[in-house]
Design a protein around this motif. Structure first.
Motif, mmCIF file in Angstrom:
data_model
loop_
_atom_site.group_PDB
_atom_site.id
_atom_site.type_symbol
_atom_site.label_atom_id
_atom_site.label_comp_id
_atom_site.label_asym_id
_atom_site.label_seq_id
_atom_site.Cartn_x
_atom_site.Cartn_y
_atom_site.Cartn_z
ATOM 1 N N ILE A 90 0.919 -1.328 -0.031
ATOM 2 C CA ILE A 90 0.032 -0.100 -0.031
ATOM 3 C C ILE A 90 1.160 1.221 0.021
ATOM 4 O O ILE A 90 1.528 1.443 0.622
ATOM 5 N N ALA A 91 0.635 2.022 -1.056
ATOM 6 C CA ALA A 91 1.307 3.572 -1.180
ATOM 7 C C ALA A 91 0.283 4.436 -1.834
ATOM 8 O O ALA A 91 -0.244 3.832 -2.710
ATOM 9 N N PHE A 92 -0.058 5.286 -1.300
ATOM 10 C CA PHE A 92 -0.805 6.132 -1.542
ATOM 11 C C PHE A 92 -0.755 7.685 -2.005
ATOM 12 O O PHE A 92 -1.500 8.630 -2.022
ATOM 13 N N ASP A 93 0.643 7.872 -1.870
ATOM 14 C CA ASP A 93 1.259 9.188 -2.429
ATOM 15 C C ASP A 93 0.540 9.781 -3.379
ATOM 16 O O ASP A 93 0.072 11.061 -3.743
ATOM 17 N N ASN A 94 0.395 9.025 -4.669
ATOM 18 C CA ASN A 94 -0.318 9.443 -5.938
ATOM 19 C C ASN A 94 -1.722 9.895 -5.598
ATOM 20 O O ASN A 94 -2.158 11.011 -6.262
ATOM 21 N N ALA A 95 -2.493 9.302 -4.731
ATOM 22 C CA ALA A 95 -3.787 9.568 -4.530
ATOM 23 C C ALA A 95 -3.893 10.993 -3.921
ATOM 24 O O ALA A 95 -4.576 11.730 -4.424
ATOM 25 N N ILE A 96 -2.985 11.261 -3.050
ATOM 26 C CA ILE A 96 -2.858 12.559 -2.156
ATOM 27 C C ILE A 96 -2.581 13.723 -3.112
ATOM 28 O O ILE A 96 -3.253 14.572 -2.969
ATOM 29 N N ALA B 15 -5.616 -2.074 5.495
ATOM 30 C CA ALA B 15 -6.281 -0.857 4.654
ATOM 31 C C ALA B 15 -6.212 0.533 4.965
ATOM 32 O O ALA B 15 -6.033 0.741 6.225
ATOM 33 N N CYS B 16 -6.483 1.422 4.008
ATOM 34 C CA CYS B 16 -6.770 2.760 4.089
ATOM 35 C C CYS B 16 -7.726 3.154 3.255
ATOM 36 O O CYS B 16 -7.961 2.584 2.218
ATOM 37 N N TYR B 17 -8.361 4.228 3.724
ATOM 38 C CA TYR B 17 -9.833 4.746 2.845
ATOM 39 C C TYR B 17 -9.539 6.243 2.561
ATOM 40 O O TYR B 17 -8.846 6.957 3.254
ATOM 41 N N PHE B 18 -9.987 6.598 1.131
ATOM 42 C CA PHE B 18 -9.752 7.882 0.825
ATOM 43 C C PHE B 18 -11.251 8.314 0.293
ATOM 44 O O PHE B 18 -12.135 7.452 -0.140
ATOM 45 N N ALA B 19 -11.508 9.542 -0.055
ATOM 46 C CA ALA B 19 -12.600 10.213 -0.701
ATOM 47 C C ALA B 19 -12.122 10.727 -1.983
ATOM 48 O O ALA B 19 -11.101 11.458 -1.797
ATOM 49 N N ASP B 20 -12.355 10.367 -2.983
ATOM 50 C CA ASP B 20 -12.018 10.880 -4.234
ATOM 51 C C ASP B 20 -12.609 12.548 -4.512
ATOM 52 O O ASP B 20 -13.392 12.767 -3.578
ATOM 53 N N LEU B 21 -12.351 12.948 -5.593
ATOM 54 C CA LEU B 21 -12.625 14.328 -5.813
ATOM 55 C C LEU B 21 -14.235 14.510 -5.620
ATOM 56 O O LEU B 21 -14.994 15.578 -5.701
ATOM 57 N N ASP B 22 -15.006 13.483 -6.132
ATOM 58 C CA ASP B 22 -16.282 13.373 -6.206
ATOM 59 C C ASP B 22 -17.051 12.948 -5.063
ATOM 60 O O ASP B 22 -18.157 12.904 -4.738
ATOM 61 N N GLY B 23 -16.190 12.422 -3.978
ATOM 62 C CA GLY B 23 -16.847 12.169 -2.679
ATOM 63 C C GLY B 23 -16.952 10.781 -2.501
ATOM 64 O O GLY B 23 -17.433 9.977 -1.464
ATOM 65 N N HIS B 24 -16.636 9.754 -3.626
ATOM 66 C CA HIS B 24 -16.717 8.347 -3.667
ATOM 67 C C HIS B 24 -15.619 7.851 -2.622
ATOM 68 O O HIS B 24 -14.519 8.326 -2.650
ATOM 69 N N ILE B 25 -15.992 6.696 -1.863
ATOM 70 C CA ILE B 25 -15.050 6.205 -0.978
ATOM 71 C C ILE B 25 -14.359 5.155 -1.802
ATOM 72 O O ILE B 25 -14.647 4.295 -2.310
ATOM 73 N N ILE B 26 -12.903 5.001 -1.453
ATOM 74 C CA ILE B 26 -12.036 4.180 -2.328
ATOM 75 C C ILE B 26 -11.087 3.656 -1.053
ATOM 76 O O ILE B 26 -10.573 4.359 -0.253
ATOM 77 N N ALA B 27 -11.145 2.196 -1.024
ATOM 78 C CA ALA B 27 -9.925 1.602 -0.109
ATOM 79 C C ALA B 27 -9.088 0.979 -0.786
ATOM 80 O O ALA B 27 -9.143 0.320 -1.793
#
Length: 51
Positions: free
Chosen positions: A8-14, A33-45
């Motif tokens: 898991i590496a999420f630098d690109n997402a940030i 796991a880690c969880y993000f919200a994309d620019l439209d508010g969708h949750i991605i793990a």
């Protein structure tokens, strides 16, 4: 969306504007796991099996 990946590496997402919702941690169901919200508010793990 729940995606299994290796290392898991999420630098690109940030850098793309995603907002961190929950940092990387071991979950009760056997995943790391880690969880993000994309620019439209969708949750991605992003997740990987602990074993």
């Amino acid at each position: 969306m729940y995606l299994y990946i290796e290392n898991i590496a999420f630098d690109n997402a940030i850098q793309s504007g995603a907002k961190l919702i929950s940092p990387i941690s071991d979950r009760d169901w056997g995943d790391r796991a880690c969880y993000f919200a994309d620019l439209d508010g969708h949750i991605i793990a992003f997740a990987e099996k602990i074993n």
